[in-house]
Design a protein around this motif. Structure first.
Motif, mmCIF file in Angstrom:
data_model
loop_
_atom_site.group_PDB
_atom_site.id
_atom_site.type_symbol
_atom_site.label_atom_id
_atom_site.label_comp_id
_atom_site.label_asym_id
_atom_site.label_seq_id
_atom_site.Cartn_x
_atom_site.Cartn_y
_atom_site.Cartn_z
ATOM 1 N N HIS A 62 -0.741 -3.087 6.961
ATOM 2 C CA HIS A 62 -0.792 -1.989 6.004
ATOM 3 C C HIS A 62 -2.206 -1.831 5.432
ATOM 4 O O HIS A 62 -2.698 -0.727 5.281
ATOM 5 C CB HIS A 62 0.230 -2.198 4.885
ATOM 6 C CG HIS A 62 0.363 -1.017 3.994
ATOM 7 N ND1 HIS A 62 0.904 0.172 4.426
ATOM 8 C CD2 HIS A 62 -0.019 -0.815 2.714
ATOM 9 C CE1 HIS A 62 0.866 1.043 3.444
ATOM 10 N NE2 HIS A 62 0.303 0.469 2.395
ATOM 11 N N LYS A 63 -2.876 -2.936 5.142
ATOM 12 C CA LYS A 63 -4.252 -2.874 4.641
ATOM 13 C C LYS A 63 -5.176 -2.247 5.677
ATOM 14 O O LYS A 63 -6.039 -1.435 5.345
ATOM 15 C CB LYS A 63 -4.749 -4.274 4.259
ATOM 16 C CG LYS A 63 -4.191 -4.779 2.959
ATOM 17 C CD LYS A 63 -4.732 -6.165 2.645
ATOM 18 C CE LYS A 63 -4.106 -6.686 1.363
ATOM 19 N NZ LYS A 63 -4.537 -8.060 1.086
ATOM 20 N N TYR B 90 -4.287 -0.165 8.032
ATOM 21 C CA TYR B 90 -3.910 1.242 8.111
ATOM 22 C C TYR B 90 -4.567 2.031 6.982
ATOM 23 O O TYR B 90 -5.138 3.097 7.210
ATOM 24 C CB TYR B 90 -2.381 1.372 8.035
ATOM 25 C CG TYR B 90 -1.906 2.788 7.871
ATOM 26 C CD1 TYR B 90 -1.828 3.631 8.971
ATOM 27 C CD2 TYR B 90 -1.573 3.282 6.616
ATOM 28 C CE1 TYR B 90 -1.412 4.943 8.818
ATOM 29 C CE2 TYR B 90 -1.153 4.589 6.459
ATOM 30 C CZ TYR B 90 -1.078 5.409 7.568
ATOM 31 O OH TYR B 90 -0.677 6.717 7.409
ATOM 32 N N ILE B 91 -4.495 1.515 5.753
ATOM 33 C CA ILE B 91 -5.105 2.181 4.596
ATOM 34 C C ILE B 91 -6.612 2.296 4.802
ATOM 35 O O ILE B 91 -7.210 3.341 4.544
ATOM 36 C CB ILE B 91 -4.796 1.420 3.285
ATOM 37 C CG1 ILE B 91 -3.298 1.442 2.990
ATOM 38 C CG2 ILE B 91 -5.593 1.971 2.120
ATOM 39 C CD1 ILE B 91 -2.732 2.791 2.670
ATOM 40 N N ASN B 92 -7.248 1.239 5.286
ATOM 41 C CA ASN B 92 -8.695 1.249 5.492
ATOM 42 C C ASN B 92 -9.101 2.296 6.527
ATOM 43 O O ASN B 92 -10.051 3.041 6.328
ATOM 44 C CB ASN B 92 -9.197 -0.138 5.900
ATOM 45 C CG ASN B 92 -10.696 -0.211 5.903
ATOM 46 O OD1 ASN B 92 -11.364 0.295 4.995
ATOM 47 N ND2 ASN B 92 -11.244 -0.846 6.929
ATOM 48 N N LYS C 192 -8.581 5.849 4.938
ATOM 49 C CA LYS C 192 -8.966 5.968 3.529
ATOM 50 C C LYS C 192 -9.526 7.350 3.182
ATOM 51 O O LYS C 192 -9.454 7.762 2.028
ATOM 52 C CB LYS C 192 -9.953 4.872 3.148
ATOM 53 C CG LYS C 192 -11.285 4.947 3.862
ATOM 54 C CD LYS C 192 -12.168 3.773 3.515
ATOM 55 C CE LYS C 192 -13.412 3.824 4.399
ATOM 56 N NZ LYS C 192 -14.084 2.573 4.457
ATOM 57 N N ILE D 110 -5.822 9.516 2.917
ATOM 58 C CA ILE D 110 -4.737 9.073 2.046
ATOM 59 C C ILE D 110 -5.150 9.259 0.591
ATOM 60 O O ILE D 110 -6.221 8.848 0.176
ATOM 61 C CB ILE D 110 -4.346 7.616 2.341
ATOM 62 C CG1 ILE D 110 -3.708 7.556 3.726
ATOM 63 C CG2 ILE D 110 -3.376 7.077 1.285
ATOM 64 C CD1 ILE D 110 -3.295 6.201 4.175
ATOM 65 N N ALA E 50 0.585 9.438 3.815
ATOM 66 C CA ALA E 50 0.460 8.772 5.110
ATOM 67 C C ALA E 50 0.145 9.808 6.172
ATOM 68 O O ALA E 50 0.436 10.994 6.006
ATOM 69 C CB ALA E 50 1.752 8.034 5.461
#
Length: 163
Positions: A13-14, A16-18, A21, A24, A143
């Motif tokens: 998840h981290k 994916y967020i990175n 960024k 999102i 997302a």
């Protein structure tokens, strides 16, 4: 097809967020839709707490259009029942889109046609064409990706929709 949301690890998840960024948390702008006032009205009046899934598709992409049946089946699953699906087509091949759209019976699917690309330019969404954006009631992107093709993205979408 039933996926376990818990299989989405913290590290995944981290990452994916990175990777995402830049998109999102971005608040989608629906101004400058001069020829598409009805589209603007619908997006600004999402039901309280309701999330929507947006896909922006070139109306000349017949492969994308033929995916309506798969999208209908996939997004008809229980975890997606409290979402609406907005497919935004740009370009001029609207007769083909309409032909395939007639096979969709799910009322959560909404089709919009744009003659111009102002919405895409205003929101810098060219990198996200033919992907799905999960958007909350504040028009913020939660997302992005293709939950039909990527299990991890499906897990993220399902988790965010049900939280």
């Amino acid at each position: 097809m039933n996926f376990n949301i818990n299989k989405c690890t913290q590290l995944d998840h981290k990452e994916y967020i990175n990777v995402n960024k830049d998109i999102i948390g971005y608040q989608v702008k629906f101004n400058n839709l001069q020829q598409n006032d009805s589209l603007c009205f619908i997006f600004k009046n999402i039901s309280s707490g309701k999330k929507i899934i947006i896909s922006i598709v070139d109306s000349g992409c017949t492969i994308c259009i033929k995916n309506f049946n798969d999208w209908n089946t996939f997004f008809g699953q229980k975890d997606y029942e409290d979402t609406d699906i907005y497919i935004i087509f740009f370009g001029g091949n609207f007769n083909t889109v309409h032909h395939y759209y007639d096979s969709i019976i799910n009322p959560k699917f909404k089709i919009f046609f744009m003659n111009d690309r102002l919405f895409i330019y205003d929101n810098n969404l060219f990198m996200y064409l033919n992907k799905f954006l999960l958007v909350n009631s504040d028009n913020r992107i939660l997302a992005v990706g293709d939950p039909l093709q990527e299990r991890h993205i499906d897990n993220i979408f399902r988790h965010l929709i049900n939280s």
